[in-house]
Design a protein around this motif. Structure first.
Motif, PDB file in Angstrom:
ATOM      1  N   ASP A 166       0.873  -1.176  -0.142  1.00 37.34           N
ATOM      2  CA  ASP A 166      -0.025  -0.057  -0.071  1.00 37.34           C
ATOM      3  C   ASP A 166       0.985   1.124  -0.143  1.00 37.34           C
ATOM      4  OD1 ASP A 166      -2.339  -1.517   0.061  1.00 37.34           O
ATOM      5  OD2 ASP A 166      -2.596  -1.334   2.129  1.00 37.34           O
ATOM      6  N   ALA A 167       1.737   1.000   0.920  1.00 37.50           N
ATOM      7  CA  ALA A 167       2.652   2.482   0.793  1.00 37.50           C
ATOM      8  C   ALA A 167       3.588   2.552  -0.499  1.00 37.50           C
ATOM      9  CB  ALA A 167       3.883   2.316   2.025  1.00 37.50           C
ATOM     10  N   VAL A 168       3.899   1.517  -1.321  1.00 41.43           N
ATOM     11  CA  VAL A 168       4.565   1.725  -2.487  1.00 41.43           C
ATOM     12  C   VAL A 168       3.646   2.295  -3.340  1.00 41.43           C
ATOM     13  CG1 VAL A 168       5.800   0.498  -4.232  1.00 41.43           C
ATOM     14  CG2 VAL A 168       6.370  -0.001  -1.936  1.00 41.43           C
ATOM     15  N   GLN A 169       2.395   1.782  -3.271  1.00 42.63           N
ATOM     16  CA  GLN A 169       1.620   2.150  -4.276  1.00 42.63           C
ATOM     17  C   GLN A 169       1.185   3.661  -4.071  1.00 42.63           C
ATOM     18  OE1 GLN A 169       0.643   0.458  -7.005  1.00 42.63           O
ATOM     19  NE2 GLN A 169      -0.446   2.226  -7.817  1.00 42.63           N
ATOM     20  N   GLU A 170       1.069   4.117  -2.972  1.00 41.22           N
ATOM     21  CA  GLU A 170       0.914   5.669  -2.565  1.00 41.22           C
ATOM     22  C   GLU A 170       2.023   6.374  -3.065  1.00 41.22           C
ATOM     23  OE1 GLU A 170      -0.711   9.291  -1.278  1.00 41.22           O
ATOM     24  OE2 GLU A 170      -1.606   7.409  -1.877  1.00 41.22           O
ATOM     25  N   THR A 171       3.242   5.911  -2.895  1.00 39.63           N
ATOM     26  CA  THR A 171       4.416   6.467  -3.278  1.00 39.63           C
ATOM     27  C   THR A 171       4.517   6.650  -4.731  1.00 39.63           C
ATOM     28  OG1 THR A 171       5.887   5.585  -1.369  1.00 39.63           O
ATOM     29  CG2 THR A 171       6.884   6.259  -3.462  1.00 39.63           C
ATOM     30  N   ARG A 215      12.398   9.826  -0.660  1.00 37.80           N
ATOM     31  CA  ARG A 215      11.889  10.575   0.299  1.00 37.80           C
ATOM     32  C   ARG A 215      10.154  10.542   0.201  1.00 37.80           C
ATOM     33  NH1 ARG A 215      13.408  14.453  -3.009  1.00 37.80           N
ATOM     34  NH2 ARG A 215      15.640  14.641  -1.907  1.00 37.80           N
ATOM     35  N   LEU A 216       9.765  10.184  -0.618  1.00 37.71           N
ATOM     36  CA  LEU A 216       8.169  10.048  -0.603  1.00 37.71           C
ATOM     37  C   LEU A 216       7.738   8.751  -0.059  1.00 37.71           C
ATOM     38  CD1 LEU A 216       7.152  10.881  -4.515  1.00 37.71           C
ATOM     39  CD2 LEU A 216       6.820  12.369  -2.339  1.00 37.71           C
ATOM     40  N   ALA A 217       8.485   7.692  -0.212  1.00 36.46           N
ATOM     41  CA  ALA A 217       8.289   6.488   0.634  1.00 36.46           C
ATOM     42  C   ALA A 217       8.453   6.823   2.098  1.00 36.46           C
ATOM     43  CB  ALA A 217       9.227   5.355   0.153  1.00 36.46           C
ATOM     44  N   THR A 218       9.460   7.421   2.431  1.00 35.30           N
ATOM     45  CA  THR A 218       9.751   7.720   3.835  1.00 35.30           C
ATOM     46  C   THR A 218       8.686   8.578   4.372  1.00 35.30           C
ATOM     47  OG1 THR A 218      11.978   7.707   3.611  1.00 35.30           O
ATOM     48  CG2 THR A 218      11.393   8.691   5.460  1.00 35.30           C
ATOM     49  N   SER A 219       8.066   9.600   3.780  1.00 39.16           N
ATOM     50  CA  SER A 219       7.143  10.168   4.119  1.00 39.16           C
ATOM     51  C   SER A 219       5.892   9.390   4.384  1.00 39.16           C
ATOM     52  CB  SER A 219       6.635  11.276   3.273  1.00 39.16           C
ATOM     53  OG  SER A 219       5.762  12.159   3.634  1.00 39.16           O
ATOM     54  N   VAL A 220       5.288   8.446   3.568  1.00 37.83           N
ATOM     55  CA  VAL A 220       4.271   7.651   3.724  1.00 37.83           C
ATOM     56  C   VAL A 220       4.337   6.817   4.718  1.00 37.83           C
ATOM     57  CG1 VAL A 220       2.900   6.031   2.497  1.00 37.83           C
ATOM     58  CG2 VAL A 220       3.730   8.026   0.930  1.00 37.83           C
ATOM     59  N   CYS A 221       5.514   6.188   4.819  1.00 39.70           N
ATOM     60  CA  CYS A 221       5.627   5.218   6.181  1.00 39.70           C
ATOM     61  C   CYS A 221       5.508   5.964   7.259  1.00 39.70           C
ATOM     62  CB  CYS A 221       7.037   4.548   5.868  1.00 39.70           C
ATOM     63  SG  CYS A 221       6.904   3.347   4.691  1.00 39.70           S
ATOM     64  N   LEU A 222       6.324   7.043   7.467  1.00 40.65           N
ATOM     65  CA  LEU A 222       6.112   7.818   8.756  1.00 40.65           C
ATOM     66  C   LEU A 222       4.601   8.335   8.943  1.00 40.65           C
ATOM     67  CD1 LEU A 222       9.206  10.204   8.558  1.00 40.65           C
ATOM     68  CD2 LEU A 222       8.801   7.958   9.928  1.00 40.65           C
ATOM     69  N   ASP A 223       3.940   8.588   7.989  1.00 46.30           N
ATOM     70  CA  ASP A 223       2.477   9.051   8.184  1.00 46.30           C
ATOM     71  C   ASP A 223       1.781   7.534   8.879  1.00 46.30           C
ATOM     72  OD1 ASP A 223       2.779  11.665   7.368  1.00 46.30           O
ATOM     73  OD2 ASP A 223       2.202  11.290   5.593  1.00 46.30           O
ATOM     74  N   MET A 224       2.037   6.655   8.215  1.00 48.32           N
ATOM     75  CA  MET A 224       1.402   5.293   8.395  1.00 48.32           C
ATOM     76  C   MET A 224       1.733   4.892  10.066  1.00 48.32           C
ATOM     77  SD  MET A 224       1.681   3.362   5.122  1.00 48.32           S
ATOM     78  CE  MET A 224       0.771   1.793   5.299  1.00 48.32           C
TER      79      MET A 224
END
Length: 319
Positions: free
Chosen positions: A42-47, A68-77
Motif C-alpha cells: 500500500d505504501a509503495v502504491q501511494e509513493t 523521500r516520498l516512501a519515507t514520508s508515507v511510512c512515517l505517516d502510517m
C-alpha cells in the motif's frame, strides 16, 4: 501512470516502467519500516501515485525522490501507538498445557512477506537483503522510533551516505549521525541464520511433519528453538517443551500437506489441512537445525504468496 508530468503543467517526466523498476527495493524498504507486506505494498502504491503527480526531473534523480516520498508515507502510517511484534516480544514463554488465550488483532503482528516482493535479483545484493528482511530482524526494527528506523535502514541496510540521508530527511549530517548512533544502541541483537537453505533438513522436516512423527520432527529442532502461532501470543521455547506439546496434542496436523515457498529470505511452507489452506509456516534455521517455527494461522496470506487455497499433488514443487 504513463502520463508525462509536462502534461500536468510540470517540467518532469516519469513513466510507469520507470516506477516499476524501483518496486522491489521500495517494497523491501517499506516492509522493514512497517512490518507488514500488505501495508508495504500500500505504501509503495501511494509513493508511486505521489511520484506520478509531483516528480520534477530538474530537481534530481528519480530514486532518491521515491525514497523521500516512501519515507514520508511510512512515517505517516506509523503515527499510531501500535508497534508490531512477534509473540516472543510480548511476554514470557508458555508452559506445556497453558491455553492459547484470545487471538490478538492483526496489527499487533509482524507479518511475513514473499521473497519475490522484497529480494533483489542481483546475487551480490541477495545475502544482505535476506538478513535484513528476516522476521527477527524486522521485529527488532519495530522497537525503534520511526525516524530512527528509517535512518538505520537507509544507512546500515541500504548503505546510503550520511549526506544523502540528511538531504532525504531534511536535516543535517550531524543529526543523522546522532539518530543512527541512538538507533544502533537501541536495536536488539538478533541471532544469525544460515545463509544457505539446507535442502536435506527441509525435506526431513516436511516428511516428519506430514507423517506427524514427533520424534523425528523434534530431532530437527535446536535445543532452544521457539514455536509460535500468530494471532495468539502463546509461544514455546525449547525442544523439550515443543516435544511435550506435540506429543499431547492428539495429532491435530496428522494428514496435513506442505508446499514449499519462500518468505523473508527464509524457507517457508504452506500448510493444507483437509485439502484446504490453513497456515503459512516460516522456519528460522541456524547451525543446521531449525531454531524457530512461526505458524501464521491466516489462510488470507495464501493469495498474497501466489498459493492456491486448496491442495493438489501437482503443487508439490519448490518455489
Amino acid at each position: 501512470m504513463g502520463a508525462r508530468a509536462a502534461d500536468r503543467g510540470g517540467p518532469g517526466l516519469v513513466e510507469a516502467t520507470e516506477l516499476e523498476h524501483h518496486r522491489v527495493e521500495l517494497t523491501g524498504y517499506c516492509y522493514r519500516m512497517l512490518g507488514s507486506g500488505f501495508e508495504a505494498e500500500d505504501a509503495v502504491q501511494e509513493t508511486f501515485v505521489r511520484a506520478w503527480r509531483t516528480y520534477d526531473a530538474t530537481r534530481g534523480p528519480l530514486r532518491p525522490w521515491l525514497f523521500r516520498l516512501a519515507t514520508s508515507v511510512c512515517l505517516d502510517m506509523l503515527r499510531g501507538p501500535q508497534r508490531r511484534a512477534r509473540a516472543m516480544d510480548l511476554g514470557p514463554a508458555a508452559r506445556p498445557g497453558d491455553p492459547l488465550g484470545e487471538p490478538l488483532a492483526g496489527d499487533a503482528w509482524v507479518w511475513p512477506v514473499p521473497d519475490g516482493r522484497v529480494l533483489p535479483s542481483d546475487p551480490a545484493e541477495l545475502a544482505v537483503a535476506r538478513e535484513s528482511v528476516r522476521l527477527a530482524f524486522v521485529a527488532a526494527l519495530q522497537r525503534l522510533r520511526p525516524r530512527q528506523r528509517a535512518v538505520l535502514i537507509l544507512r546500515d541496510v541500504l548503505e546510503w551516505r550520511a549526506a544523502e540521508v540528511a538531504e532525504l530527511m531534511g536535516t543535517s549530517v550531524t543529526s543523522v549521525n546522532s539518530v543512527l548512533q541512538r538507533a544502533r544502541a537501541r536495536l536488539p541483537a538478533v541471532a544469525p541464520e544460515d545463509d544457505e537453505i539446507d535442502e536435506t533438513l527441509l525435506d526431513r522436516y516436511v516428511s516428519a511433519f506430514e507423517r506427524y512423527d514427533v520424534h523425528a520432527l523434534v530431532s530437527l529442532l535446536h535445543e532452544d528453538a521457539t514455536m509460535s502461532m500468530p494471532p495468539f501470543a502463546w509461544w514455546l521455547r525449547g525442544r523439550e517443551a515443543v516435544r511435550t506439546v506435540l506429543a499431547a496434542a492428539a495429532a491435530p496436523c496428522e494428514g496435513a500437506r506442505l508446499v514449499r515457498t519462500g518468505a523473508n529470505g527464509a524457507p517457508a511452507l504452506a500448510q493444507y489441512r483437509d485439502g484446504k489452506a490453513f497456515a503459512l509456516v516460516v522456519l528460522e534455521v541456524g547451525g543446521g537445525l531449525v531454531t524457530g517455527v512461526t505458524t501464521f494461522l491466516d489462510p488470507g496470506l495464501f493469495p498474497f504468496f501466489g498459493l492456491p487455497m486448496s491442495f493438489g499433488h501437482a503443487l508439490r514443487t519448490d518455489r
